[in-house]
Motif scaffolding. Structure first.
Motif, PDB file in Angstrom:
ATOM      1  N   ARG A 133     -16.925  -3.740  13.911  1.00 20.82           N
ATOM      2  CA  ARG A 133     -16.811  -2.504  13.137  1.00 20.82           C
ATOM      3  C   ARG A 133     -15.352  -2.076  13.009  1.00 20.82           C
ATOM      4  O   ARG A 133     -14.477  -2.609  13.672  1.00 20.82           O
ATOM      5  CB  ARG A 133     -17.623  -1.426  13.809  1.00 20.82           C
ATOM      6  N   GLY A 134     -15.136  -1.115  12.159  1.00 22.58           N
ATOM      7  CA  GLY A 134     -13.787  -0.639  11.923  1.00 22.58           C
ATOM      8  C   GLY A 134     -13.140  -0.045  13.161  1.00 22.58           C
ATOM      9  O   GLY A 134     -13.809   0.577  13.983  1.00 22.58           O
ATOM     10  N   LEU A 135     -11.865  -0.270  13.287  1.00 24.52           N
ATOM     11  CA  LEU A 135     -11.108   0.241  14.416  1.00 24.52           C
ATOM     12  C   LEU A 135     -10.056   1.218  13.931  1.00 24.52           C
ATOM     13  O   LEU A 135      -9.479   1.035  12.861  1.00 24.52           O
ATOM     14  CB  LEU A 135     -10.393  -0.899  15.148  1.00 24.52           C
ATOM     15  N   ARG A 136      -9.789   2.208  14.739  1.00 23.25           N
ATOM     16  CA  ARG A 136      -8.649   3.087  14.514  1.00 23.25           C
ATOM     17  C   ARG A 136      -7.511   2.502  15.337  1.00 23.25           C
ATOM     18  O   ARG A 136      -7.740   2.035  16.443  1.00 23.25           O
ATOM     19  CB  ARG A 136      -8.975   4.506  14.961  1.00 23.25           C
ATOM     20  N   THR A 137      -6.319   2.515  14.783  1.00 27.29           N
ATOM     21  CA  THR A 137      -5.212   1.862  15.481  1.00 27.29           C
ATOM     22  C   THR A 137      -4.013   2.792  15.619  1.00 27.29           C
ATOM     23  O   THR A 137      -3.860   3.753  14.873  1.00 27.29           O
ATOM     24  CB  THR A 137      -4.758   0.585  14.749  1.00 27.29           C
ATOM     25  N   TRP A 138      -3.186   2.458  16.592  1.00 28.14           N
ATOM     26  CA  TRP A 138      -1.885   3.101  16.726  1.00 28.14           C
ATOM     27  C   TRP A 138      -0.846   2.046  16.403  1.00 28.14           C
ATOM     28  O   TRP A 138      -1.133   0.854  16.444  1.00 28.14           O
ATOM     29  CB  TRP A 138      -1.693   3.725  18.109  1.00 28.14           C
ATOM     30  N   PRO A 139       0.375   2.472  16.061  1.00 25.16           N
ATOM     31  CA  PRO A 139       1.393   1.516  15.608  1.00 25.16           C
ATOM     32  C   PRO A 139       1.860   0.567  16.698  1.00 25.16           C
ATOM     33  O   PRO A 139       1.737   0.850  17.886  1.00 25.16           O
ATOM     34  CB  PRO A 139       2.551   2.389  15.143  1.00 25.16           C
ATOM     35  N   ARG A 140       2.389  -0.556  16.240  1.00 26.80           N
ATOM     36  CA  ARG A 140       2.990  -1.525  17.157  1.00 26.80           C
ATOM     37  C   ARG A 140       4.174  -0.892  17.866  1.00 26.80           C
ATOM     38  O   ARG A 140       4.812   0.013  17.341  1.00 26.80           O
ATOM     39  CB  ARG A 140       3.476  -2.748  16.384  1.00 26.80           C
ATOM     40  N   ARG A 141       4.481  -1.403  19.042  1.00 27.17           N
ATOM     41  CA  ARG A 141       5.677  -0.943  19.752  1.00 27.17           C
ATOM     42  C   ARG A 141       6.898  -1.192  18.912  1.00 27.17           C
ATOM     43  O   ARG A 141       7.011  -2.214  18.253  1.00 27.17           O
ATOM     44  CB  ARG A 141       5.837  -1.705  21.063  1.00 27.17           C
ATOM     45  N   GLY A 142       7.820  -0.276  18.950  1.00 29.62           N
ATOM     46  CA  GLY A 142       9.054  -0.435  18.199  1.00 29.62           C
ATOM     47  C   GLY A 142       8.941  -0.076  16.734  1.00 29.62           C
ATOM     48  O   GLY A 142       9.928  -0.105  16.027  1.00 29.62           O
ATOM     49  N   ALA A 143       7.711   0.246  16.286  1.00 28.00           N
ATOM     50  CA  ALA A 143       7.554   0.632  14.890  1.00 28.00           C
ATOM     51  C   ALA A 143       8.231   1.990  14.684  1.00 28.00           C
ATOM     52  O   ALA A 143       8.177   2.848  15.547  1.00 28.00           O
ATOM     53  CB  ALA A 143       6.073   0.717  14.521  1.00 28.00           C
ATOM     54  N   PRO A 144       8.865   2.172  13.534  1.00 28.42           N
ATOM     55  CA  PRO A 144       9.512   3.462  13.287  1.00 28.42           C
ATOM     56  C   PRO A 144       8.478   4.588  13.299  1.00 28.42           C
ATOM     57  O   PRO A 144       7.362   4.423  12.825  1.00 28.42           O
ATOM     58  CB  PRO A 144      10.131   3.311  11.904  1.00 28.42           C
ATOM     59  N   ARG A 145       8.822   5.681  13.885  1.00 30.35           N
ATOM     60  CA  ARG A 145       7.919   6.831  13.950  1.00 30.35           C
ATOM     61  C   ARG A 145       8.433   7.915  13.023  1.00 30.35           C
ATOM     62  O   ARG A 145       9.625   8.128  12.913  1.00 30.35           O
ATOM     63  CB  ARG A 145       7.847   7.350  15.373  1.00 30.35           C
ATOM     64  N   ARG A 146       7.518   8.592  12.398  1.00 32.83           N
ATOM     65  CA  ARG A 146       7.892   9.688  11.511  1.00 32.83           C
ATOM     66  C   ARG A 146       8.143  10.931  12.351  1.00 32.83           C
ATOM     67  O   ARG A 146       7.343  11.282  13.213  1.00 32.83           O
ATOM     68  CB  ARG A 146       6.794   9.961  10.508  1.00 32.83           C
ATOM     69  N   SER A 147       9.221  11.588  12.071  1.00 30.55           N
ATOM     70  CA  SER A 147       9.569  12.774  12.846  1.00 30.55           C
ATOM     71  C   SER A 147       8.989  14.039  12.235  1.00 30.55           C
ATOM     72  O   SER A 147       9.000  15.089  12.845  1.00 30.55           O
ATOM     73  CB  SER A 147      11.089  12.910  12.949  1.00 30.55           C
ATOM     74  N   GLY A 148       8.495  13.951  11.024  1.00 28.61           N
ATOM     75  CA  GLY A 148       7.982  15.127  10.355  1.00 28.61           C
ATOM     76  C   GLY A 148       9.059  15.892   9.598  1.00 28.61           C
ATOM     77  O   GLY A 148       8.801  16.853   8.914  1.00 28.61           O
ATOM     78  N   ARG A 149      10.303  15.451   9.734  1.00 32.00           N
ATOM     79  CA  ARG A 149      11.420  16.084   9.043  1.00 32.00           C
ATOM     80  C   ARG A 149      11.793  15.264   7.821  1.00 32.00           C
ATOM     81  O   ARG A 149      11.745  14.055   7.848  1.00 32.00           O
ATOM     82  CB  ARG A 149      12.645  16.164   9.940  1.00 32.00           C
ATOM     83  N   SER A 150      12.168  15.931   6.785  1.00 37.07           N
ATOM     84  CA  SER A 150      12.652  15.187   5.617  1.00 37.07           C
ATOM     85  C   SER A 150      14.167  15.082   5.698  1.00 37.07           C
ATOM     86  O   SER A 150      14.845  15.966   6.195  1.00 37.07           O
ATOM     87  CB  SER A 150      12.225  15.874   4.322  1.00 37.07           C
ATOM     88  N   ALA A 151      14.683  13.975   5.212  1.00 38.82           N
ATOM     89  CA  ALA A 151      16.141  13.734   5.300  1.00 38.82           C
ATOM     90  C   ALA A 151      16.867  14.441   4.193  1.00 38.82           C
ATOM     91  O   ALA A 151      16.409  14.728   3.171  1.00 38.82           O
ATOM     92  CB  ALA A 151      16.410  12.247   5.246  1.00 38.82           C
TER      93      ALA A 151
END
Length: 122
Positions: free
Chosen positions: A104-122
């Motif tokens: 069945r479908g899985l929910r996943t978290w990102p791979r290690r080292g994957a860029p994370r979104r900070s919630g801030r726009s540049a």
């Protein structure tokens, strides 16, 4: 606050790992729902009888070996299941290798080292 830890299977054998962490509020995490190594191919109803399937829980899979997720199809379909992106990717090839139905479908978290979104726009 006291959490309850229950090892449903995996202390006296290799394989078939299934551990539950329960919060007093009733929230539960089930860590792995593994298929016992000695189970015959095609055998069903192998989840430990001590695991209460009538109460909601969230499943977290530790890695892609079937002795840690091989009973996933026996878990209630409304239980969310989480795994790392790498684990999910490896699990996706099992039907091709073993001829078993797709999991069945899985929910996943990102791979290690994957860029994370900070919630801030540049």
């Amino acid at each position: 606050m006291t959490l309850t830890l229950t090892v449903h299977r995996g202390t006296r054998e290799i394989g078939g790992s299934c551990i539950e962490v329960a919060h007093p509020s009733g929230a539960r995490l089930v860590l792995d729902v593994g298929r016992p190594l000695e189970a015959e191919r095609g055998a069903r109803n192998l989840l430990p009888r001590t695991l209460d399937l009538t109460r909601p829980a969230t499943v977290i899979l530790s890695h892609s070996h079937q002795d840690h997720w091989g009973l996933l199809e026996e878990v209630p379909s409304d239980w969310p299941v989480w795994a790392s992106a790498d684990t999910a990717e490896l699990m996706a090839v099992v039907p091709d290798l073993l001829g078993t139905p797709a999991s069945r479908g899985l929910r996943t978290w990102p791979r290690r080292g994957a860029p994370r979104r900070s919630g801030r726009s540049a």
